[in-house]
Motif scaffolding. Structure first.
Motif, PDB file in Angstrom:
ATOM      1  N   GLN A 182      60.864  36.673  33.765  1.00  0.00           N
ATOM      2  CA  GLN A 182      59.824  35.924  33.060  1.00  0.00           C
ATOM      3  C   GLN A 182      58.481  35.910  33.781  1.00  0.00           C
ATOM      4  OE1 GLN A 182      59.024  31.266  31.700  1.00  0.00           O
ATOM      5  NE2 GLN A 182      61.111  32.036  31.841  1.00  0.00           N
ATOM      6  N   ASP A 183      58.483  35.595  35.072  1.00  0.00           N
ATOM      7  CA  ASP A 183      57.230  35.297  35.765  1.00  0.00           C
ATOM      8  C   ASP A 183      56.652  36.515  36.490  1.00  0.00           C
ATOM      9  OD1 ASP A 183      59.493  35.068  37.407  1.00  0.00           O
ATOM     10  OD2 ASP A 183      58.488  33.756  38.836  1.00  0.00           O
ATOM     11  N   TRP A 184      56.551  37.632  35.771  1.00  0.00           N
ATOM     12  CA  TRP A 184      55.882  38.810  36.332  1.00  0.00           C
ATOM     13  C   TRP A 184      54.384  38.687  36.065  1.00  0.00           C
ATOM     14  CZ3 TRP A 184      53.143  42.123  33.099  1.00  0.00           C
ATOM     15  CH2 TRP A 184      53.387  41.984  31.725  1.00  0.00           C
ATOM     16  N   SER A 185      53.617  39.407  36.835  1.00  0.00           N
ATOM     17  CA  SER A 185      52.174  39.346  36.682  1.00  0.00           C
ATOM     18  C   SER A 185      51.565  40.635  37.200  1.00  0.00           C
ATOM     19  CB  SER A 185      51.608  38.134  37.433  1.00  0.00           C
ATOM     20  OG  SER A 185      50.237  37.944  37.125  1.00  0.00           O
ATOM     21  N   CYS A 186      50.268  40.795  36.967  1.00  0.00           N
ATOM     22  CA  CYS A 186      49.505  41.932  37.480  1.00  0.00           C
ATOM     23  C   CYS A 186      48.254  41.405  38.161  1.00  0.00           C
ATOM     24  CB  CYS A 186      49.090  42.883  36.354  1.00  0.00           C
ATOM     25  SG  CYS A 186      50.435  43.668  35.445  1.00  0.00           S
ATOM     26  N   THR A 187      47.812  42.124  39.157  1.00  0.00           N
ATOM     27  CA  THR A 187      46.515  41.863  39.759  1.00  0.00           C
ATOM     28  C   THR A 187      45.914  43.194  40.170  1.00  0.00           C
ATOM     29  OG1 THR A 187      45.323  40.524  41.400  1.00  0.00           O
ATOM     30  CG2 THR A 187      47.378  41.512  42.116  1.00  0.00           C
ATOM     31  N   MET A 188      44.618  43.322  40.011  1.00  0.00           N
ATOM     32  CA  MET A 188      43.983  44.609  40.269  1.00  0.00           C
ATOM     33  C   MET A 188      43.818  44.884  41.759  1.00  0.00           C
ATOM     34  SD  MET A 188      41.102  45.498  37.411  1.00  0.00           S
ATOM     35  CE  MET A 188      40.925  44.026  36.416  1.00  0.00           C
ATOM     36  N   THR A 189      43.708  46.179  42.091  1.00  0.00           N
ATOM     37  CA  THR A 189      43.523  46.646  43.457  1.00  0.00           C
ATOM     38  C   THR A 189      42.354  47.623  43.477  1.00  0.00           C
ATOM     39  OG1 THR A 189      44.893  48.647  43.302  1.00  0.00           O
ATOM     40  CG2 THR A 189      46.045  46.557  43.702  1.00  0.00           C
ATOM     41  N   ILE A 190      41.942  48.006  44.671  1.00  0.00           N
ATOM     42  CA  ILE A 190      40.936  49.075  44.756  1.00  0.00           C
ATOM     43  C   ILE A 190      41.621  50.396  45.083  1.00  0.00           C
ATOM     44  CG2 ILE A 190      39.061  47.525  45.340  1.00  0.00           C
ATOM     45  CD1 ILE A 190      39.307  48.481  48.247  1.00  0.00           C
ATOM     46  N   GLY A 191      42.835  50.546  44.578  1.00  0.00           N
ATOM     47  CA  GLY A 191      43.621  51.755  44.798  1.00  0.00           C
ATOM     48  C   GLY A 191      44.853  51.440  45.614  1.00  0.00           C
ATOM     49  N   SER A 192      45.826  52.327  45.554  1.00  0.00           N
ATOM     50  CA  SER A 192      47.120  52.054  46.175  1.00  0.00           C
ATOM     51  C   SER A 192      47.092  52.125  47.694  1.00  0.00           C
ATOM     52  CB  SER A 192      48.172  53.022  45.622  1.00  0.00           C
ATOM     53  OG  SER A 192      48.378  52.779  44.247  1.00  0.00           O
ATOM     54  N   THR A 193      46.164  52.876  48.280  1.00  0.00           N
ATOM     55  CA  THR A 193      46.086  52.906  49.740  1.00  0.00           C
ATOM     56  C   THR A 193      45.701  51.536  50.267  1.00  0.00           C
ATOM     57  OG1 THR A 193      45.463  55.241  49.713  1.00  0.00           O
ATOM     58  CG2 THR A 193      45.013  54.016  51.734  1.00  0.00           C
ATOM     59  N   SER A 194      44.690  50.938  49.660  1.00  0.00           N
ATOM     60  CA  SER A 194      44.308  49.577  50.037  1.00  0.00           C
ATOM     61  C   SER A 194      45.412  48.589  49.697  1.00  0.00           C
ATOM     62  CB  SER A 194      43.018  49.176  49.313  1.00  0.00           C
ATOM     63  OG  SER A 194      42.747  47.805  49.472  1.00  0.00           O
ATOM     64  N   ALA A 195      46.055  48.766  48.543  1.00  0.00           N
ATOM     65  CA  ALA A 195      47.128  47.862  48.150  1.00  0.00           C
ATOM     66  C   ALA A 195      48.261  47.880  49.161  1.00  0.00           C
ATOM     67  CB  ALA A 195      47.646  48.232  46.758  1.00  0.00           C
ATOM     68  N   PHE A 196      48.592  49.057  49.666  1.00  0.00           N
ATOM     69  CA  PHE A 196      49.677  49.137  50.651  1.00  0.00           C
ATOM     70  C   PHE A 196      49.267  48.494  51.964  1.00  0.00           C
ATOM     71  CE2 PHE A 196      52.272  51.334  53.872  1.00  0.00           C
ATOM     72  CZ  PHE A 196      53.520  50.922  53.426  1.00  0.00           C
ATOM     73  N   ASP A 197      48.005  48.651  52.344  1.00  0.00           N
ATOM     74  CA  ASP A 197      47.511  48.012  53.563  1.00  0.00           C
ATOM     75  C   ASP A 197      47.671  46.495  53.470  1.00  0.00           C
ATOM     76  OD1 ASP A 197      45.661  48.277  56.112  1.00  0.00           O
ATOM     77  OD2 ASP A 197      44.753  46.718  54.870  1.00  0.00           O
ATOM     78  N   ILE A 198      47.296  45.914  52.345  1.00  0.00           N
ATOM     79  CA  ILE A 198      47.452  44.473  52.155  1.00  0.00           C
ATOM     80  C   ILE A 198      48.929  44.098  52.112  1.00  0.00           C
ATOM     81  CG2 ILE A 198      47.069  42.589  50.517  1.00  0.00           C
ATOM     82  CD1 ILE A 198      44.379  43.851  49.834  1.00  0.00           C
ATOM     83  N   THR A 199      49.745  44.934  51.495  1.00  0.00           N
ATOM     84  CA  THR A 199      51.185  44.672  51.426  1.00  0.00           C
ATOM     85  C   THR A 199      51.803  44.605  52.823  1.00  0.00           C
ATOM     86  OG1 THR A 199      51.320  45.756  49.276  1.00  0.00           O
ATOM     87  CG2 THR A 199      53.379  45.515  50.491  1.00  0.00           C
ATOM     88  N   LEU A 200      51.391  45.521  53.697  1.00  0.00           N
ATOM     89  CA  LEU A 200      51.881  45.470  55.072  1.00  0.00           C
ATOM     90  C   LEU A 200      51.507  44.156  55.742  1.00  0.00           C
ATOM     91  CD1 LEU A 200      51.049  49.099  56.296  1.00  0.00           C
ATOM     92  CD2 LEU A 200      53.335  48.132  55.942  1.00  0.00           C
ATOM     93  N   ARG A 201      50.299  43.691  55.496  1.00  0.00           N
ATOM     94  CA  ARG A 201      49.856  42.428  56.075  1.00  0.00           C
ATOM     95  C   ARG A 201      50.686  41.256  55.525  1.00  0.00           C
ATOM     96  NH1 ARG A 201      44.280  42.697  57.656  1.00  0.00           N
ATOM     97  NH2 ARG A 201      44.364  40.443  58.000  1.00  0.00           N
ATOM     98  N   MET A 202      51.118  41.392  54.283  1.00  0.00           N
ATOM     99  CA  MET A 202      51.874  40.317  53.644  1.00  0.00           C
ATOM    100  C   MET A 202      53.323  40.254  54.113  1.00  0.00           C
ATOM    101  SD  MET A 202      50.466  40.689  49.724  1.00  0.00           S
ATOM    102  CE  MET A 202      51.788  39.669  49.048  1.00  0.00           C
ATOM    103  N   PHE A 203      53.904  41.422  54.466  1.00  0.00           N
ATOM    104  CA  PHE A 203      55.345  41.474  54.694  1.00  0.00           C
ATOM    105  C   PHE A 203      55.762  41.864  56.114  1.00  0.00           C
ATOM    106  CE2 PHE A 203      55.320  41.921  50.020  1.00  0.00           C
ATOM    107  CZ  PHE A 203      56.308  41.001  49.679  1.00  0.00           C
ATOM    108  N   THR A 204      54.872  42.416  56.906  1.00  0.00           N
ATOM    109  CA  THR A 204      55.310  42.928  58.211  1.00  0.00           C
ATOM    110  C   THR A 204      54.456  42.380  59.342  1.00  0.00           C
ATOM    111  OG1 THR A 204      53.877  44.897  58.182  1.00  0.00           O
ATOM    112  CG2 THR A 204      56.040  45.093  57.126  1.00  0.00           C
ATOM    113  N   LYS A 205      54.983  42.509  60.541  1.00  0.00           N
ATOM    114  CA  LYS A 205      54.261  42.136  61.753  1.00  0.00           C
ATOM    115  C   LYS A 205      54.596  43.166  62.830  1.00  0.00           C
ATOM    116  CE  LYS A 205      57.955  38.850  62.908  1.00  0.00           C
ATOM    117  NZ  LYS A 205      58.277  37.419  63.126  1.00  0.00           N
ATOM    118  N   PRO A 206      53.839  43.202  63.932  1.00  0.00           N
ATOM    119  CA  PRO A 206      54.107  44.191  64.987  1.00  0.00           C
ATOM    120  C   PRO A 206      55.557  44.153  65.451  1.00  0.00           C
ATOM    121  CG  PRO A 206      52.011  43.123  65.379  1.00  0.00           C
ATOM    122  CD  PRO A 206      52.643  42.392  64.222  1.00  0.00           C
ATOM    123  N   GLY A 207      56.121  45.352  65.610  1.00  0.00           N
ATOM    124  CA  GLY A 207      57.517  45.463  66.017  1.00  0.00           C
ATOM    125  C   GLY A 207      58.484  45.667  64.867  1.00  0.00           C
ATOM    126  N   ASN A 208      57.980  45.517  63.619  1.00  0.00           N
ATOM    127  CA  ASN A 208      58.830  45.724  62.445  1.00  0.00           C
ATOM    128  C   ASN A 208      58.949  47.205  62.108  1.00  0.00           C
ATOM    129  OD1 ASN A 208      58.023  42.777  60.415  1.00  0.00           O
ATOM    130  ND2 ASN A 208      59.278  42.996  62.223  1.00  0.00           N
TER     131      ASN A 208
END
Length: 541
Positions: A182-208
């Motif tokens: 039910q609760d899916w959504s979309c949000t725009m990005t400035i391309g997938s390279t930038s999107a992945f960079d932000i995703t790493l910041r959201m989910f990972t930390k040094p040593g992962n």
């Protein structure tokens, strides 16, 4: 088609619940009419629920929460306090002295015009001679000429992008993928390279560690490395990532040996994978998703080539397979996405216009649960600020006002057939010019890349030089013969692992057919030159 009645039997309610039909191209207008006219001025927040339809998804379960996977940084982000005030700008009669928005009076653009394809006339020649000129004025909204204009598009915006284009993106996503929760959504990005960079910041930390195909997109590895994040290689075959290899890597994970905790983030390009061109079958995707559920993984589905799924390859000089006869046939021909299989909300799908419209526009989007999209947009508010306003305005004029959803699918069918023809050219050239005992390949079914396996153990320097040294020698021989292919070793997820196979990556996307043929002819000559004259008898020089 009438809605289907399905019996739902919770303890407190034994009434019949009517499940609405999924969104189709034909029903978009009805939904928009029910939602009322879209009014979205400068930095307007997007009412995603109205874009999805107020009752369209209420029968579905909500996504799994990912608090246990998000980094402290991601959980702590509150977004821009100043942008929060933008929600009041729509109040009738309001005079704002609050926001630090420049006056649109001083935007040095009054009107922009650009020529685009008319529906069904998509060739470069047709665009040039018979294209339709779209016009955007500075104050089209105030003059009731359009829902989007220069004054709004060029102003500061929200991290999720302009509501006008976001509505189209949400409708498109629902038409193609129809997410199952039910609760899916979309949000725009400035391309997938930038999107992945932000995703790493959201989910990972040094040593992962994160997980990916053993041959993968180098920018992904190069984005992760400076963050102290390493990539663990998952075995592949002609259908891409192998589910059993993913399970084996995770089940045998040794934190002491690896120097980090068991990974939970999986990055994959399921369709037309870069660099191998492999496309995961539906059965493969289901198997990988089951492994993700077993190990509580979160899947990043990077799909820039999803709509470049091509017609089957039938061999040299064979008649072309006709294009899909309808939009419905085209959509059914696509391998279902991870997003469409995702019952838990454990997939972030990254889409992009880069490969199907133009990469310089720098507009894409993610689809994920509301929790993840909200965290992402909070990050974007204080980082990228969202895609270019001009790019969003041009895409809105093209996709929403001019083509509509049906016209965009027509365009996608057109470029499918164009890339199919280019793919066929390179395959036929390979069969003509390459020595089959030294180079082998599988016909790519999607994307832009052709992955060539080189039998380097037959090279006269095998045993005297390392595989990397032989690859380097072959690469320079290619340059001597005037053709450029990418080294397969550049795409290895774990550079430390021993080289067991050798590949070259070619692309058939950018050059005309006659240049593809000539480049492959030169490749064949370079391979024979590098391996020795004795191979000349196996093909045409």
């Amino acid at each position: 088609m009438a809605p289907s009645a399905v019996e739902v039997l919770p303890e407190s309610d034994t009434s019949t619940f009517t499940i609405p039909d999924r969104l189709t191209i034909q029903s978009v207008a009805k939904r928009r009419a029910a939602s009322g006219k879209l009014i979205a001025g400068a930095a307007a927040a997007a009412d995603v629920h109205s874009f999805k339809g107020r009752t369209q998804h209420v029968h579905k379960a909500n996504a799994k929460r990912w608090d246990h996977r998000l980094t402290e940084e991601a959980k702590a982000r509150t977004g821009s306090s100043l942008k929060e005030a933008a929600k009041y700008l729509g109040q009738p009669g309001l005079i704002s002295l609050g926001g630090g928005l420049p006056s649109s009076e001083y935007f040095p653009l009054d009107e922009i015009k650009f020529k685009v394809p008319a529906l069904g006339h998509f060739s470069a020649k047709d665009i040039h001679e018979h294209g339709v000129v779209l016009t955007a004025g500075k104050h089209d909204m105030a003059e009731d000429k359009s829902l989007f204009d220069i004054a709004t598009a060029l102003q500061y915006g929200q991290g999720h992008g302009a509501a006008q284009l976001l509505r189209w993106i949400i409708e498109h996503t629902e038409i193609v993928h129809n997410p199952t929760y039910q609760d899916w959504s979309c949000t725009m990005t400035i391309g997938s390279t930038s999107a992945f960079d932000i995703t790493l910041r959201m989910f990972t930390k040094p040593g992962n560690w994160i997980l990916s195909e053993e041959f993968t997109f180098p920018a992904m590895v190069e984005s992760a490395a400076p963050m102290g994040v390493k990539v663990a290689a998952v075995g592949m075959d002609e259908h891409g990532m192998r589910a059993e290899s993913l399970d084996e890597v995770l089940s045998s994970w040794d934190e002491k040996v690896r120097g980090g905790p068991k990974p939970f983030l999986v990055y994959t390009v399921p369709t037309g994978q870069n660099p191998t061109g492999a496309t995961q079958t539906l059965e493969r995707r289901k198997a990988i998703y089951a492994v993700a559920q077993k190990h509580d993984l979160y899947i990043v589905e990077d799909e820039p080539y999803y709509f470049l799924q091509m017609q089957p390859y039938t061999g040299p000089n064979a008649p072309d397979v006709p294009p899909p006869a309808s939009h419905e046939e085209f959509l059914k021909s696509l391998v279902p996405s991870y997003l469409s299989l995702d019952t838990d909300g454990r997939v972030m799908r990254m889409d992009s216009f880069s490969k199907v419209i133009a990469p310089g526009g720098r507009v894409g989007w993610i689809t994920a649960s509301e929790q993840i999209c909200e965290r992402y947009s909070k990050h974007a508010d204080l980082a990228t600020q969202g895609p270019s306003g001009l790019s969003q305005l041009m895409l809105f004029k093209l996709l929403d006002e001019h083509w509509g959803h049906a016209g965009y699918l027509d365009w996608l069918i057109h470029i499918r057939m164009e890339y199919t023809a280019r793919r066929n050219v390179i395959l036929e050239a390979c069969e003509t010019y390459l020595p089959g005992d030294l180079i082998s390949w599988a016909p790519p079914m999607a994307g832009m890349f052709h992955w060539l396996k080189v039998e380097y153990r037959k090279h006269p320097h095998y045993g005297k030089k390392t595989a990397i040294e032989i690859e380097e020698e072959i690469f320079h021989k290619l340059m001597e013969h005037g053709t450029l292919l990418m080294k397969g070793s550049w795409f290895r997820a774990e550079q430390e692992l021993a080289v067991e196979t050798m590949f070259l990556r070619a692309t058939y996307a950018a050059v005309p057919s006659e240049q593809i043929q000539e480049a492959v002819r030169r490749l064949g000559a370079a391979i024979r030159d590098s391996f020795g004259d004795a191979t000349a008898a196996n093909g045409v020089l």
